[in-house]
Design a protein around this motif. Structure first.
Motif, PDB file in Angstrom:
ATOM      1  N   GLY A  72       0.810  -1.202   0.000  1.00 15.45           N
ATOM      2  CA  GLY A  72       0.000   0.000   0.000  1.00 15.45           C
ATOM      3  C   GLY A  72       0.843   1.250   0.000  1.00 15.45           C
ATOM      4  O   GLY A  72       2.072   1.208  -0.124  1.00 15.45           O
ATOM      5  N   ARG A 110      -4.585  -3.107  -7.426  1.00 20.00           N
ATOM      6  CA  ARG A 110      -4.948  -2.164  -6.370  1.00 20.00           C
ATOM      7  C   ARG A 110      -6.332  -2.551  -5.897  1.00 20.00           C
ATOM      8  O   ARG A 110      -7.219  -2.839  -6.711  1.00 20.00           O
ATOM      9  CB  ARG A 110      -4.934  -0.727  -6.899  1.00 20.00           C
ATOM     10  N   THR A 130      -8.303  -1.306  -2.476  1.00 21.77           N
ATOM     11  CA  THR A 130      -9.206  -0.399  -1.768  1.00 21.77           C
ATOM     12  C   THR A 130      -8.487   0.868  -1.343  1.00 21.77           C
ATOM     13  O   THR A 130      -7.263   0.986  -1.430  1.00 21.77           O
ATOM     14  CB  THR A 130      -9.755  -1.063  -0.486  1.00 21.77           C
ATOM     15  N   GLY A 131      -9.272   1.801  -0.844  1.00 13.08           N
ATOM     16  CA  GLY A 131      -8.726   2.996  -0.208  1.00 13.08           C
ATOM     17  C   GLY A 131      -9.452   3.246   1.093  1.00 13.08           C
ATOM     18  O   GLY A 131     -10.599   2.794   1.276  1.00 13.08           O
ATOM     19  N   TRP A 178      -4.443   3.915   0.086  1.00 16.63           N
ATOM     20  CA  TRP A 178      -4.814   2.769  -0.749  1.00 16.63           C
ATOM     21  C   TRP A 178      -4.015   1.536  -0.348  1.00 16.63           C
ATOM     22  O   TRP A 178      -2.908   1.632   0.171  1.00 16.63           O
ATOM     23  CB  TRP A 178      -4.598   3.078  -2.236  1.00 16.63           C
ATOM     24  N   ARG A 179      -4.620   0.379  -0.588  1.00 15.05           N
ATOM     25  CA  ARG A 179      -3.933  -0.884  -0.332  1.00 15.05           C
ATOM     26  C   ARG A 179      -4.080  -1.785  -1.544  1.00 15.05           C
ATOM     27  O   ARG A 179      -5.050  -1.684  -2.301  1.00 15.05           O
ATOM     28  CB  ARG A 179      -4.469  -1.551   0.936  1.00 15.05           C
ATOM     29  N   TRP A 202     -14.078   0.542   3.437  1.00 12.83           N
ATOM     30  CA  TRP A 202     -13.087   0.545   2.361  1.00 12.83           C
ATOM     31  C   TRP A 202     -13.736   1.044   1.078  1.00 12.83           C
ATOM     32  O   TRP A 202     -14.815   0.606   0.709  1.00 12.83           O
ATOM     33  CB  TRP A 202     -12.537  -0.860   2.118  1.00 12.83           C
ATOM     34  N   LEU A 251     -11.267   0.748  -5.036  1.00 13.10           N
ATOM     35  CA  LEU A 251     -10.306   1.390  -5.932  1.00 13.10           C
ATOM     36  C   LEU A 251      -9.641   0.357  -6.840  1.00 13.10           C
ATOM     37  O   LEU A 251      -8.516   0.558  -7.301  1.00 13.10           O
ATOM     38  CB  LEU A 251      -9.214   2.119  -5.119  1.00 13.10           C
ATOM     39  N   GLU A 258       2.619   7.017  -8.580  1.00 10.07           N
ATOM     40  CA  GLU A 258       2.433   7.217  -7.146  1.00 10.07           C
ATOM     41  C   GLU A 258       3.762   7.223  -6.402  1.00 10.07           C
ATOM     42  O   GLU A 258       3.958   7.998  -5.457  1.00 10.07           O
ATOM     43  CB  GLU A 258       1.504   6.128  -6.594  1.00 10.07           C
TER      44      GLU A 258
END
Length: 326
Positions: A99, A123, A125-126, A255-256, A294, A297, A311
């Protein structure tokens, strides 16, 4: 700060597939992965661990993977887990949760192992982050916290996951936004999950932050008080004011994602990419995400790889600007 190298295994209980109440539409079926090991590069209870165990549950329930084990390898903001993931002799089908925080941890710790050595898989979630104090703290509002820091920066201890983590970045952005000196910020690497809760409830740190879900039960029980959340506007179902509505121009989404080993063959990457994509389309995954706050994303491997490149550059610039790296 010294970080000890440790590896702690934490295996989740077997999932009773037959009792699952969710179904997978035919269009999301994928080839089943065998004997999957998911590295959560942090202690149990934090965001990395929660994502690993949610993946374990959903992938097994929907026969996207079998024999899924979660392995916790905490230390140095996730870079110990990253190092072991990269150097492991076992290749497939291994996965590692990653993340935003891992980008910062690699920079802060000058890690010899980087994300160049893994394959971006998806990717996921956020999460927006609240900052909280103990319910009995004399700090009642965000203004109280800012005033206390400006009066005596050393009197405020800002507790977060690790040096260079999103927690650290969020605090730096807050201090900068209110005209404070980031160099005078007393940041405490207090861990995640249960470690963080013990620190804030025990009065060992002034303020704490992390994913909303990590703190939700203590907030609802009245043991913690939220001062602000890092969303651009109010989050439905979460009664916490944003920084922006309180005059502090700060927002951040943590984000993760999930990574695969480097140098995968095309067919290996295709199978893993399809399995993760199918997982994110199940009703069960969507329900877990909703319950935990969550944000969806999801990006598949190719799109995530492009995002990750940008990023890493962006976060490097932010951390340099905040004086967290030189």
């Amino acid at each position: 700060m010294k970080f000890g190298i440790s590896a702690r295994l934490a295996f989740a209980a077997a999932v009773a597939v037959g009792t699952a109440s969710f179904s997978v539409p035919a269009q999301v079926k994928a080839a089943e992965l065998k004997s999957v090991e998911i590295i959560a590069p942090a202690n149990a209870g934090g965001g990395y661990d929660q994502h690993a165990r949610a993946m374990q549950q959903v992938m097994q329930n929907h026969k996207l993977a079998s024999g899924v084990q979660v392995v916790n390898i905490p230390g140095a903001g996730g870079t110990i887990g990253l190092s072991q993931f990269v150097t492991a002799k076992k290749r497939n089908p291994g996965m590692m949760i990653s993340g935003l925080g891992m980008i910062g941890a690699i920079l802060i710790n000058k890690s010899p192992v980087t994300l160049d050595q893994v394959t971006p898989l998806g990717r996921l979630t956020g999460e927006y982050q609240p900052i909280v104090v103990a319910a009995d703290s004399p700090i009642r509002t965000l203004d109280d916290l800012i005033r206390k820091f400006k009066d005596d920066p050393g009197s405020v201890s800002w507790g977060g996951f690790a040096v260079g983590s999103p927690d650290h970045i969020l605090y730096g952005l807050i201090v900068k936004a209110v005209g404070g000196d980031v160099g005078k910020m007393n940041y405490i690497a207090a861990g995640a999950g249960g470690e963080m809760m013990a620190s804030i409830l025990g009065g060992h740190i002034t303020v704490a932050t992390g994913g909303y879900n990590e703190m939700a039960s203590q907030l609802q029980a009245g043991k913690l008080r939220a001062l602000a959340i890092s969303a651009p506007q109010r989050v439905p179902g979460i009664d916490i004011p944003t920084f922006k509505e309180q005059g502090v121009d700060v927002e951040l989404v943590n984000w993760r994602a999930v990574m695969a080993p480097g140098n995968l063959k095309a067919d290996e990457l295709k199978a893993m990419n399809e399995a993760v994509g199918a997982m994110t389309r199940t009703d069960e995954w969507k329900q877990i995400a909703k319950e935990r706050g969550w944000i969806d994303l999801y990006l598949p491997s190719d799109s995530f790889a492009a995002f990750l490149k940008e990023e890493r550059s962006r976060i490097g610039a932010v951390m340099t600007e905040l004086g967290l790296v030189r």
